[in-house]
Design a protein around this motif. Structure first.
Motif, PDB file in Angstrom:
ATOM      1  N   SER A   1       0.201  -3.277 -11.312  1.00  0.00           N
ATOM      2  CA  SER A   1       1.418  -2.872 -10.618  1.00  0.00           C
ATOM      3  C   SER A   1       2.639  -3.518 -11.254  1.00  0.00           C
ATOM      4  CB  SER A   1       1.343  -3.264  -9.137  1.00  0.00           C
ATOM      5  OG  SER A   1       2.576  -3.019  -8.493  1.00  0.00           O
TER       6      SER A   1
ATOM      7  N   SER B   1       0.815  -1.215   0.000  1.00  0.00           N
ATOM      8  CA  SER B   1       0.000   0.000   0.000  1.00  0.00           C
ATOM      9  C   SER B   1       0.851   1.269   0.000  1.00  0.00           C
ATOM     10  CB  SER B   1      -0.931   0.008   1.219  1.00  0.00           C
ATOM     11  OG  SER B   1      -0.163  -0.035   2.421  1.00  0.00           O
TER      12      SER B   1
ATOM     13  N   GLY C   1       1.572  -0.850  -4.911  1.00  0.00           N
ATOM     14  CA  GLY C   1       0.273  -1.501  -4.900  1.00  0.00           C
ATOM     15  C   GLY C   1       0.397  -3.003  -5.087  1.00  0.00           C
ATOM     16  N   ASP C   2      -0.764  -3.632  -5.153  1.00  0.00           N
ATOM     17  CA  ASP C   2      -0.778  -5.089  -5.244  1.00  0.00           C
ATOM     18  C   ASP C   2      -1.720  -5.572  -6.332  1.00  0.00           C
ATOM     19  OD1 ASP C   2       0.294  -7.441  -4.445  1.00  0.00           O
ATOM     20  OD2 ASP C   2      -0.926  -7.673  -2.629  1.00  0.00           O
TER      21      ASP C   2
END
Length: 232
Positions: A214, A205, A209-210
């Motif tokens: 990304s 975060s 990001g995930d």
């Protein structure tokens, strides 16, 4: 009588003899003029040829020079932890390529001369974790400052290295606290003193990001050496 006639026949008026001499001189003058015209024509042709050769040589030289001056040269780029996944900030153009590396501050720990070995993390990383590895003695980084750092970045889960300023032999300058880098850097480097080496364990975060878009999904681990700081 016959001798007188012969004498009269051989005798010609002076004006007629003068006319013949003038015609002969005119012919000689005309021949000289013709020779001069031929010489001038030959000289002019040679001069024109020389001018054309010089002009051609100039054009060839100019074209070759243009090709060389417009030839593209490779630029050193750094894959830094920028907030924009597509951003790839370039290395500091003001740092000479042959500058001493790494550029350690006065009194810095000799450990900062060597690239750190960065291993993978463990567990489920949910929040930013800052671990001092070498304590510096210089001024502390404040939000808005521009720092010069060395860093190694690996994937937290595997320890796979994805970026390093060491591989380019050039320290990386960036501003902290203004969104120029990922939030994990903006938050984790504030308060770190010059001459320090810190480990930043950054959750997804606060990194890239995930999600499927990304370029570096998941948590990341950085080991960062703070080599200098300047107020902006």
């Amino acid at each position: 009588m016959s001798g007188q006639v012969k004498d009269r026949a051989n005798a010609q008026p002076a004006d007629k003899r003068s006319t013949k001499a003038e015609r002969r001189e005119a012919r000689i003058a005309a021949a000289k003029a013709a020779r001069r015209r031929k010489l001038l024509a030959a000289t002019g042709g040679t001069f024109l040829g020389v001018v054309l050769l010089i002009g051609l040589a100039f054009l060839v030289f100019r074209d070759n020079g243009t090709d060389q001056s417009t030839a593209s040269t490779p630029n050193a780029s750094a894959t830094a932890p920028a907030e924009d996944p597509n951003a790839a900030p370039t290395a500091d153009p003001n740092t000479p390529a042959n500058a001493e590396f790494p550029p350690l501050p006065a009194g810095a720990d000799p450990a900062l001369k060597t690239k750190p070995q960065v291993t993978k993390g463990s567990g489920d990383l949910k929040e930013l974790k800052v671990t001092p590895l070498v304590e510096g003695k210089g001024p502390a980084v404040k939000s808005g400052d521009t720092v010069t750092v060395n860093y190694v970045g690996v994937k937290y889960a595997t320890g796979e290295e994805f970026d390093s300023s060491w591989s380019r032999s050039q320290a990386y300058p960036t501003q902290i606290g203004v969104g120029a880098v990922i939030p994990g850097w903006d938050q984790g480097l504030v308060g770190v003193k010059v001459g320090s080496r810190v480990q930043l364990d950054i959750p997804a975060s606060l990194a890239y990001g995930d999600g499927p878009d990304s370029r570096l999904p998941g948590p990341l681990r950085f080991v960062v050496d703070v080599l200098g700081v300047s107020a902006s």
